[in-house]
Design an enzyme around this catalytic site. Structure first.
Site, PDB file in Angstrom:
ATOM      1  N   HIS A  43     -13.769  -3.967 -24.016  1.00  0.00           N
ATOM      2  CA  HIS A  43     -13.354  -2.904 -23.105  1.00  0.00           C
ATOM      3  C   HIS A  43     -12.728  -1.789 -23.939  1.00  0.00           C
ATOM      4  O   HIS A  43     -11.510  -1.753 -24.134  1.00  0.00           O
ATOM      5  CB  HIS A  43     -12.345  -3.445 -22.086  1.00  0.00           C
ATOM      6  CG  HIS A  43     -11.976  -2.480 -21.008  1.00  0.00           C
ATOM      7  ND1 HIS A  43     -11.604  -2.876 -19.743  1.00  0.00           N
ATOM      8  CD2 HIS A  43     -11.913  -1.123 -20.995  1.00  0.00           C
ATOM      9  CE1 HIS A  43     -11.326  -1.813 -19.011  1.00  0.00           C
ATOM     10  NE2 HIS A  43     -11.502  -0.737 -19.755  1.00  0.00           N
ATOM     11  N   GLU A  70     -17.117  -3.146 -20.794  1.00  0.00           N
ATOM     12  CA  GLU A  70     -16.377  -2.720 -19.620  1.00  0.00           C
ATOM     13  C   GLU A  70     -15.756  -1.348 -19.870  1.00  0.00           C
ATOM     14  O   GLU A  70     -15.427  -1.009 -20.999  1.00  0.00           O
ATOM     15  CB  GLU A  70     -15.227  -3.696 -19.325  1.00  0.00           C
ATOM     16  CG  GLU A  70     -15.632  -5.114 -19.069  1.00  0.00           C
ATOM     17  CD  GLU A  70     -14.425  -6.008 -18.836  1.00  0.00           C
ATOM     18  OE1 GLU A  70     -14.632  -7.128 -18.329  1.00  0.00           O
ATOM     19  OE2 GLU A  70     -13.293  -5.607 -19.172  1.00  0.00           O
ATOM     20  N   HIS A 190     -10.310 -11.876 -14.569  1.00  0.00           N
ATOM     21  CA  HIS A 190      -8.910 -11.450 -14.594  1.00  0.00           C
ATOM     22  C   HIS A 190      -7.999 -12.620 -14.232  1.00  0.00           C
ATOM     23  O   HIS A 190      -7.971 -13.070 -13.097  1.00  0.00           O
ATOM     24  CB  HIS A 190      -8.618 -10.257 -13.687  1.00  0.00           C
ATOM     25  CG  HIS A 190      -7.474  -9.411 -14.210  1.00  0.00           C
ATOM     26  ND1 HIS A 190      -6.167  -9.845 -14.239  1.00  0.00           N
ATOM     27  CD2 HIS A 190      -7.452  -8.173 -14.765  1.00  0.00           C
ATOM     28  CE1 HIS A 190      -5.393  -8.916 -14.765  1.00  0.00           C
ATOM     29  NE2 HIS A 190      -6.152  -7.887 -15.107  1.00  0.00           N
TER      30      HIS A 190
END
Length: 239
Positions: A43, A70, A190
Protein backbone atom coordinates in the site's frame (compact mmCIF):
# COMPACT_ATOMS: atom_id res chain seq x y z
CA UNK A 1 -9.51 -22.20 -1.22
CA UNK A 2 -9.01 -18.80 0.37
CA UNK A 3 -5.70 -17.26 -0.65
CA UNK A 4 -3.37 -15.59 1.83
CA UNK A 5 -1.83 -12.33 0.63
CA UNK A 6 0.90 -10.97 2.90
CA UNK A 7 0.96 -7.20 3.28
CA UNK A 8 4.62 -6.23 3.70
CA UNK A 9 4.18 -2.53 4.55
CA UNK A 10 5.43 -3.06 8.12
CA UNK A 11 8.63 -4.62 6.80
CA UNK A 12 9.26 -1.45 4.83
CA UNK A 13 8.51 0.64 7.94
CA UNK A 14 11.25 -1.21 9.83
CA UNK A 15 13.69 -0.80 6.95
CA UNK A 16 12.99 2.91 6.62
CA UNK A 17 13.70 3.50 10.32
CA UNK A 18 17.44 3.18 9.59
CA UNK A 19 17.52 4.57 6.07
CA UNK A 20 19.30 1.49 4.74
CA UNK A 21 18.10 -1.72 3.08
CA UNK A 22 17.71 -4.02 6.04
CA UNK A 23 15.41 -5.83 6.09
CA UNK A 24 15.37 -6.15 2.32
CA UNK A 25 11.70 -5.75 1.30
CA UNK A 26 12.14 -7.47 -2.07
CA UNK A 27 13.89 -10.49 -0.56
CA UNK A 28 11.27 -10.66 2.18
CA UNK A 29 8.50 -10.81 -0.40
CA UNK A 30 10.30 -13.56 -2.28
CA UNK A 31 10.74 -15.51 0.96
CA UNK A 32 7.05 -15.13 1.81
CA UNK A 33 6.23 -16.71 -1.54
CA UNK A 34 8.78 -19.46 -0.94
CA UNK A 35 7.17 -20.20 2.42
CA UNK A 36 3.70 -20.51 0.88
CA UNK A 37 2.08 -17.08 0.63
CA UNK A 38 -0.39 -16.92 -2.24
CA UNK A 39 0.19 -13.24 -2.88
CA UNK A 40 1.98 -10.05 -1.87
CA UNK A 41 0.15 -6.84 -0.97
CA UNK A 42 1.60 -3.34 -0.75
CA UNK A 43 0.00 0.00 0.00
CA UNK A 44 2.16 2.89 -1.24
CA UNK A 45 1.10 6.17 0.34
CA UNK A 46 1.88 9.66 -0.98
CA UNK A 47 4.50 10.31 1.72
CA UNK A 48 6.15 6.91 1.01
CA UNK A 49 6.57 6.38 4.75
CA UNK A 50 6.74 2.64 4.30
CA UNK A 51 6.42 1.12 0.81
CA UNK A 52 8.02 3.44 -1.75
CA UNK A 53 7.18 3.79 -5.42
CA UNK A 54 10.58 2.24 -6.16
CA UNK A 55 9.57 -0.78 -4.04
CA UNK A 56 6.39 -1.14 -6.08
CA UNK A 57 8.41 -1.26 -9.29
CA UNK A 58 11.12 -3.55 -7.89
CA UNK A 59 8.56 -6.02 -6.53
CA UNK A 60 6.84 -6.31 -9.91
CA UNK A 61 10.07 -7.85 -11.24
CA UNK A 62 10.12 -10.68 -8.70
CA UNK A 63 6.59 -11.42 -7.43
CA UNK A 64 5.41 -14.65 -9.05
CA UNK A 65 2.18 -15.12 -7.08
CA UNK A 66 -0.62 -12.53 -7.06
CA UNK A 67 0.55 -8.93 -6.77
CA UNK A 68 -2.01 -6.66 -5.10
CA UNK A 69 -1.51 -2.90 -4.80
CA UNK A 70 -3.79 -0.96 -2.46
CA UNK A 71 -4.26 2.77 -2.44
CA UNK A 72 -6.32 5.88 -2.90
CA UNK A 73 -6.85 6.42 -6.65
CA UNK A 74 -5.01 9.71 -7.04
CA UNK A 75 -3.51 10.49 -10.43
CA UNK A 76 -0.06 9.59 -9.12
CA UNK A 77 -1.31 6.24 -7.80
CA UNK A 78 -3.18 5.37 -11.00
CA UNK A 79 -0.18 6.30 -13.13
CA UNK A 80 1.94 3.97 -11.00
CA UNK A 81 -0.39 0.95 -11.19
CA UNK A 82 -0.95 1.39 -14.92
CA UNK A 83 2.83 1.33 -15.37
CA UNK A 84 3.40 -1.67 -13.07
CA UNK A 85 0.24 -3.61 -13.99
CA UNK A 86 -0.29 -5.73 -10.86
CA UNK A 87 -2.78 -8.58 -10.83
CA UNK A 88 -5.16 -6.62 -8.62
CA UNK A 89 -5.67 -3.04 -7.47
CA UNK A 90 -7.62 -2.54 -4.26
CA UNK A 91 -9.17 0.92 -4.12
CA UNK A 92 -9.30 2.44 -0.63
CA UNK A 93 -10.77 5.82 0.36
CA UNK A 94 -7.81 6.92 2.52
CA UNK A 95 -6.98 10.60 2.64
CA UNK A 96 -3.28 11.34 2.03
CA UNK A 97 -2.32 11.58 5.73
CA UNK A 98 -4.31 8.57 6.98
CA UNK A 99 -2.51 6.33 9.46
CA UNK A 100 -4.35 3.25 8.22
CA UNK A 101 -7.50 2.33 6.30
CA UNK A 102 -10.35 2.94 8.73
CA UNK A 103 -13.51 2.74 6.61
CA UNK A 104 -14.79 1.58 3.27
CA UNK A 105 -15.95 3.58 0.28
CA UNK A 106 -19.35 5.17 0.04
CA UNK A 107 -19.90 3.47 -3.30
CA UNK A 108 -23.16 5.29 -3.94
CA UNK A 109 -21.78 8.78 -3.44
CA UNK A 110 -18.63 7.98 -5.42
CA UNK A 111 -20.28 5.75 -8.02
CA UNK A 112 -19.33 7.66 -11.16
CA UNK A 113 -15.70 8.06 -10.08
CA UNK A 114 -15.40 4.39 -9.18
CA UNK A 115 -17.02 3.39 -12.49
CA UNK A 116 -14.37 5.26 -14.46
CA UNK A 117 -11.52 3.79 -12.43
CA UNK A 118 -12.80 0.20 -12.61
CA UNK A 119 -13.23 0.58 -16.37
CA UNK A 120 -9.70 1.96 -16.70
CA UNK A 121 -8.25 -0.93 -14.72
CA UNK A 122 -10.22 -3.51 -16.70
CA UNK A 123 -9.05 -2.02 -19.99
CA UNK A 124 -5.48 -2.52 -18.76
CA UNK A 125 -5.99 -6.13 -17.69
CA UNK A 126 -6.03 -5.38 -13.95
CA UNK A 127 -8.61 -6.83 -11.55
CA UNK A 128 -10.35 -4.20 -9.42
CA UNK A 129 -11.39 -4.60 -5.80
CA UNK A 130 -13.25 -1.93 -3.81
CA UNK A 131 -12.73 -1.67 -0.05
CA UNK A 132 -16.18 -1.51 1.59
CA UNK A 133 -17.94 -1.80 4.92
CA UNK A 134 -20.20 -4.87 5.19
CA UNK A 135 -23.29 -3.00 3.99
CA UNK A 136 -25.72 -4.24 1.38
CA UNK A 137 -25.97 -0.76 -0.12
CA UNK A 138 -22.19 -0.49 -0.49
CA UNK A 139 -22.03 -3.95 -2.09
CA UNK A 140 -24.69 -2.97 -4.63
CA UNK A 141 -22.77 0.22 -5.36
CA UNK A 142 -19.56 -1.71 -5.95
CA UNK A 143 -21.34 -4.03 -8.36
CA UNK A 144 -22.85 -1.05 -10.19
CA UNK A 145 -19.37 0.49 -10.43
CA UNK A 146 -18.19 -2.56 -12.37
CA UNK A 147 -15.75 -3.84 -9.77
CA UNK A 148 -14.49 -7.40 -10.00
CA UNK A 149 -14.33 -7.86 -6.24
CA UNK A 150 -15.01 -6.19 -2.93
CA UNK A 151 -12.71 -6.27 0.07
CA UNK A 152 -14.71 -6.33 3.28
CA UNK A 153 -13.37 -4.05 6.03
CA UNK A 154 -13.06 -6.46 8.95
CA UNK A 155 -12.05 -4.29 11.93
CA UNK A 156 -15.61 -4.23 13.37
CA UNK A 157 -15.63 -8.04 13.18
CA UNK A 158 -12.26 -8.26 14.92
CA UNK A 159 -13.32 -5.80 17.64
CA UNK A 160 -16.48 -7.77 18.45
CA UNK A 161 -15.09 -11.29 17.97
CA UNK A 162 -14.24 -12.11 21.59
CA UNK A 163 -17.54 -10.77 22.90
CA UNK A 164 -19.92 -12.47 20.46
CA UNK A 165 -18.45 -14.02 17.36
CA UNK A 166 -21.82 -15.07 15.91
CA UNK A 167 -23.07 -11.49 16.14
CA UNK A 168 -19.75 -10.22 14.79
CA UNK A 169 -19.86 -12.37 11.66
CA UNK A 170 -23.56 -11.99 10.81
CA UNK A 171 -23.36 -8.80 8.74
CA UNK A 172 -20.30 -10.16 6.92
CA UNK A 173 -22.10 -13.33 5.89
CA UNK A 174 -24.97 -11.21 4.59
CA UNK A 175 -22.65 -8.88 2.69
CA UNK A 176 -20.54 -11.69 1.27
CA UNK A 177 -23.65 -13.58 0.15
CA UNK A 178 -25.00 -10.52 -1.62
CA UNK A 179 -21.61 -9.93 -3.25
CA UNK A 180 -21.54 -13.49 -4.56
CA UNK A 181 -25.07 -13.17 -5.90
CA UNK A 182 -24.02 -9.96 -7.66
CA UNK A 183 -21.13 -11.76 -9.35
CA UNK A 184 -18.44 -10.14 -7.22
CA UNK A 185 -15.45 -11.92 -5.76
CA UNK A 186 -14.98 -11.46 -2.02
CA UNK A 187 -11.75 -10.44 -0.27
CA UNK A 188 -11.33 -9.37 3.35
CA UNK A 189 -8.83 -7.49 5.44
CA UNK A 190 -8.00 -5.39 8.49
CA UNK A 191 -7.22 -6.75 11.97
CA UNK A 192 -7.65 -10.38 10.95
CA UNK A 193 -5.29 -12.56 12.99
CA UNK A 194 -4.60 -16.10 14.15
CA UNK A 195 -7.39 -15.90 16.71
CA UNK A 196 -10.27 -14.71 14.51
CA UNK A 197 -9.28 -15.71 10.96
CA UNK A 198 -10.30 -19.36 11.03
CA UNK A 199 -13.88 -18.66 12.08
CA UNK A 200 -14.26 -15.93 9.47
CA UNK A 201 -13.06 -18.25 6.69
CA UNK A 202 -15.20 -21.11 7.97
CA UNK A 203 -18.37 -19.02 7.94
CA UNK A 204 -17.68 -17.54 4.49
CA UNK A 205 -16.23 -20.52 2.62
CA UNK A 206 -16.38 -18.76 -0.77
CA UNK A 207 -13.95 -16.09 0.46
CA UNK A 208 -11.38 -15.54 -2.29
CA UNK A 209 -8.56 -13.81 -0.43
CA UNK A 210 -7.47 -12.29 2.85
CA UNK A 211 -4.81 -9.58 2.96
CA UNK A 212 -3.01 -9.51 6.31
CA UNK A 213 -0.07 -7.37 7.34
CA UNK A 214 0.21 -5.92 10.84
CA UNK A 215 -0.84 -9.01 12.79
CA UNK A 216 1.10 -11.41 10.58
CA UNK A 217 4.34 -9.44 10.71
CA UNK A 218 3.92 -9.01 14.48
CA UNK A 219 3.46 -12.77 14.90
CA UNK A 220 6.58 -13.33 12.82
CA UNK A 221 8.63 -11.62 15.56
CA UNK A 222 7.82 -14.61 17.76
CA UNK A 223 7.37 -17.49 15.34
CA UNK A 224 9.53 -16.48 12.37
CA UNK A 225 8.00 -15.71 9.00
CA UNK A 226 8.01 -19.28 7.67
CA UNK A 227 6.15 -20.72 10.66
CA UNK A 228 3.82 -17.72 10.78
CA UNK A 229 2.73 -18.17 7.18
CA UNK A 230 2.18 -21.86 7.87
CA UNK A 231 -0.02 -21.00 10.86
CA UNK A 232 -2.13 -18.53 8.87
CA UNK A 233 -2.54 -20.98 6.01
CA UNK A 234 -3.63 -23.61 8.50
CA UNK A 235 -6.36 -21.26 9.72
CA UNK A 236 -7.49 -21.02 6.09
CA UNK A 237 -7.34 -24.81 5.89
CA UNK A 238 -4.58 -24.75 3.26
CA UNK A 239 -2.22 -27.70 3.20
Amino acid sequence: MTNLSVNINKVATLRNARGENHPDVVKFAMDCEKFGANGITVHPRPDQRHITFKDVRDLRKVVTTEYNIEGFPSKEFLDLVLEVKPDQVTLVPDLPGALTSSQGWDTMENLETLKKICSLLRDNGIRSSIFVNPSSQMIVGAANAGADRVELYTKPYADMFNQDREFAIATYIEAATLAREAGLGVNAGHDLNLENLGYFAEMIPWLDEVSIGHALISDALYYGIEDTIRRYKNELKQS
